[in-house]
Write a protein that holds these residues in place. Structure first.
Motif, PDB file in Angstrom:
ATOM      1  N   ALA A   6       0.817  -1.205   0.000  1.00 46.02           N
ATOM      2  CA  ALA A   6       0.000   0.000   0.000  1.00 46.02           C
ATOM      3  C   ALA A   6       0.859   1.266   0.000  1.00 46.02           C
ATOM      4  N   LYS A   7       1.827   1.323   0.877  1.00 44.96           N
ATOM      5  CA  LYS A   7       2.746   2.465   0.954  1.00 44.96           C
ATOM      6  C   LYS A   7       4.133   1.966   0.629  1.00 44.96           C
ATOM      7  N   PRO A   8       4.673   2.335  -0.525  1.00 46.45           N
ATOM      8  CA  PRO A   8       5.996   1.810  -0.870  1.00 46.45           C
ATOM      9  C   PRO A   8       7.084   2.293   0.094  1.00 46.45           C
ATOM     10  N   PHE A   9       8.099   1.481   0.226  1.00 46.03           N
ATOM     11  CA  PHE A   9       9.243   1.838   1.056  1.00 46.03           C
ATOM     12  C   PHE A   9      10.275   2.537   0.182  1.00 46.03           C
ATOM     13  N   HIS A  10      11.167   3.267   0.811  1.00 41.37           N
ATOM     14  CA  HIS A  10      12.177   4.028   0.085  1.00 41.37           C
ATOM     15  C   HIS A  10      13.552   3.765   0.682  1.00 41.37           C
ATOM     16  N   ARG A  11      14.578   4.083  -0.101  1.00 43.51           N
ATOM     17  CA  ARG A  11      15.955   3.951   0.369  1.00 43.51           C
ATOM     18  C   ARG A  11      16.124   4.740   1.668  1.00 43.51           C
ATOM     19  N   GLY A  12      16.750   4.116   2.649  1.00 43.14           N
ATOM     20  CA  GLY A  12      16.968   4.765   3.938  1.00 43.14           C
ATOM     21  C   GLY A  12      15.905   4.464   4.972  1.00 43.14           C
ATOM     22  N   ASP A  13      14.735   3.943   4.559  1.00 43.79           N
ATOM     23  CA  ASP A  13      13.683   3.616   5.526  1.00 43.79           C
ATOM     24  C   ASP A  13      14.180   2.553   6.498  1.00 43.79           C
ATOM     25  N   HIS A  14      13.768   2.670   7.767  1.00 48.03           N
ATOM     26  CA  HIS A  14      14.101   1.690   8.797  1.00 48.03           C
ATOM     27  C   HIS A  14      12.928   0.723   8.884  1.00 48.03           C
ATOM     28  N   VAL A  15      13.212  -0.570   8.669  1.00 48.92           N
ATOM     29  CA  VAL A  15      12.162  -1.579   8.611  1.00 48.92           C
ATOM     30  C   VAL A  15      12.540  -2.789   9.458  1.00 48.92           C
ATOM     31  N   SER A  16      11.563  -3.668   9.671  1.00 50.86           N
ATOM     32  CA  SER A  16      11.840  -4.939  10.332  1.00 50.86           C
ATOM     33  C   SER A  16      11.158  -6.047   9.541  1.00 50.86           C
ATOM     34  N   TRP A  17      11.665  -7.286   9.717  1.00 48.44           N
ATOM     35  CA  TRP A  17      11.099  -8.439   9.041  1.00 48.44           C
ATOM     36  C   TRP A  17      11.392  -9.673   9.870  1.00 48.44           C
ATOM     37  N   ASN A  18      10.645 -10.745   9.605  1.00 50.04           N
ATOM     38  CA  ASN A  18      10.847 -12.016  10.299  1.00 50.04           C
ATOM     39  C   ASN A  18      11.922 -12.821   9.606  1.00 50.04           C
ATOM     40  N   SER A  19      12.793 -13.444  10.392  1.00 45.59           N
ATOM     41  CA  SER A  19      13.793 -14.367   9.854  1.00 45.59           C
ATOM     42  C   SER A  19      13.767 -15.621  10.717  1.00 45.59           C
ATOM     43  N   GLU A  20      14.576 -16.595  10.355  1.00 43.80           N
ATOM     44  CA  GLU A  20      14.649 -17.826  11.146  1.00 43.80           C
ATOM     45  C   GLU A  20      15.085 -17.525  12.575  1.00 43.80           C
ATOM     46  N   ALA A  21      15.846 -16.458  12.757  1.00 42.82           N
ATOM     47  CA  ALA A  21      16.374 -16.106  14.082  1.00 42.82           C
ATOM     48  C   ALA A  21      15.453 -15.164  14.848  1.00 42.82           C
ATOM     49  N   GLY A  22      14.297 -14.814  14.278  1.00 36.61           N
ATOM     50  CA  GLY A  22      13.381 -13.892  14.931  1.00 36.61           C
ATOM     51  C   GLY A  22      13.268 -12.590  14.157  1.00 36.61           C
ATOM     52  N   ARG A  23      12.789 -11.569  14.812  1.00 42.14           N
ATOM     53  CA  ARG A  23      12.566 -10.278  14.165  1.00 42.14           C
ATOM     54  C   ARG A  23      13.902  -9.567  13.951  1.00 42.14           C
ATOM     55  N   VAL A  24      14.122  -9.059  12.744  1.00 39.61           N
ATOM     56  CA  VAL A  24      15.356  -8.380  12.377  1.00 39.61           C
ATOM     57  C   VAL A  24      15.021  -6.959  11.949  1.00 39.61           C
ATOM     58  N   ARG A  25      15.915  -6.028  12.258  1.00 34.74           N
ATOM     59  CA  ARG A  25      15.749  -4.624  11.868  1.00 34.74           C
ATOM     60  C   ARG A  25      16.880  -4.218  10.953  1.00 34.74           C
ATOM     61  N   GLY A  26      16.572  -3.312  10.038  1.00 34.63           N
ATOM     62  CA  GLY A  26      17.606  -2.839   9.140  1.00 34.63           C
ATOM     63  C   GLY A  26      17.140  -1.657   8.319  1.00 34.63           C
ATOM     64  N   HIS A  27      18.035  -1.168   7.479  1.00 30.75           N
ATOM     65  CA  HIS A  27      17.745  -0.024   6.618  1.00 30.75           C
ATOM     66  C   HIS A  27      17.780  -0.443   5.159  1.00 30.75           C
ATOM     67  N   ILE A  28      16.859   0.092   4.378  1.00 30.11           N
ATOM     68  CA  ILE A  28      16.796  -0.219   2.956  1.00 30.11           C
ATOM     69  C   ILE A  28      17.949   0.463   2.234  1.00 30.11           C
ATOM     70  N   LEU A  29      18.718  -0.348   1.499  1.00 30.00           N
ATOM     71  CA  LEU A  29      19.847   0.162   0.723  1.00 30.00           C
ATOM     72  C   LEU A  29      19.419   0.519  -0.695  1.00 30.00           C
TER      73      LEU A  29
END
Length: 75
Positions: A6-29
């Protein structure tokens, strides 16, 4: 047809996602709007359904995800 974010993400946005190790945070490159080969695998992307290249805050690991797998974090 995949549902676009619905709302696109942009370079530099701080996001989180699920991984095998749990919730991960990072920045869009980068935002990929065309198919991209990454680590021996073709990730399909279009302008309506892009792939986001994200660098983890903790490990510097880089991952590719679609917008529906991401959650925008507040600054």
């Amino acid at each position: 047809m995949p549902k676009a974010c619905a709302k696109p993400f942009h370079r530099g946005d701080h996001v989180s996602w699920n991984s095998e190790a749990g919730r991960v945070r990072g920045h869009i490159l980068r935002v990929h709007t065309k198919d991209v080969d990454y680590k021996g695998y073709t990730h399909h992307a279009t302008a309506d359904d892009p792939q986001y290249e994200i660098k983890s805050d903790k490990t510097d690991h880089v991952a590719l995800h679609r917008g529906r797998a991401l959650r925008r974090l507040k600054h």
